[in-house]
Design a protein around this motif. Sequence first.
Motif, short mmCIF file in Angstrom:
data_model
loop_
_atom_site.label_atom_id
_atom_site.label_comp_id
_atom_site.label_asym_id
_atom_site.label_seq_id
_atom_site.Cartn_x
_atom_site.Cartn_y
_atom_site.Cartn_z
N GLU A 53 -0.58 21.52 -18.39
CA GLU A 53 -1.38 20.53 -17.91
C GLU A 53 -0.83 19.85 -16.85
O GLU A 53 -1.76 18.66 -16.57
CB GLU A 53 -1.65 19.74 -19.39
N GLY A 54 0.06 19.82 -16.31
CA GLY A 54 0.72 19.19 -15.43
C GLY A 54 1.30 17.70 -15.58
O GLY A 54 1.47 16.80 -14.91
N ARG A 55 1.66 17.57 -16.96
CA ARG A 55 2.04 16.03 -17.50
C ARG A 55 3.60 16.27 -17.49
O ARG A 55 4.35 15.09 -17.40
CB ARG A 55 1.55 15.95 -19.07
N MET A 56 4.20 17.57 -17.23
CA MET A 56 5.73 17.42 -17.12
C MET A 56 6.16 18.37 -16.14
O MET A 56 5.27 19.29 -15.83
CB MET A 56 6.23 17.76 -18.58
N THR A 57 7.24 17.94 -15.55
CA THR A 57 7.76 18.91 -14.83
C THR A 57 8.59 19.95 -15.37
O THR A 57 8.99 19.82 -16.42
CB THR A 57 8.78 18.42 -13.52
#
Length: 108
Positions: free
Chosen positions: A56-60
């Motif tokens: 979801e692109g919330r964490m790298t």
Amino acid sequence: MGKKIKINTEFDPVLLKKLDAYASQKYLDRSSALQQLVSVALRENYKKEAIQAYREGRMTIRQCAEMLGVDYFEMNEILQSEKVNIISEPFQKSKKLLDNLQGSFDPK
């Protein structure tokens, strides 16, 4: 590991039989078997959460690796084994920004 804390809990008899069977199979006492199973379950749960957050692109990748207590390369392998599309993070951020900009200029 430090000081251990004793907890009390109730089990459904069927689940307790399964726990005891697992403990017997692994040559563990009930307490050790339960600790082992809880540890595995928590690790798997955190892994699922980290993978979802990355998708979801919330964490790298680095943030996910830190969450799971692994290094960057191991996290990369975990994501690949779960068939997660790994795009270089700067490119991923640029693409999101571009998509957002295109969406704001889209005539409706």
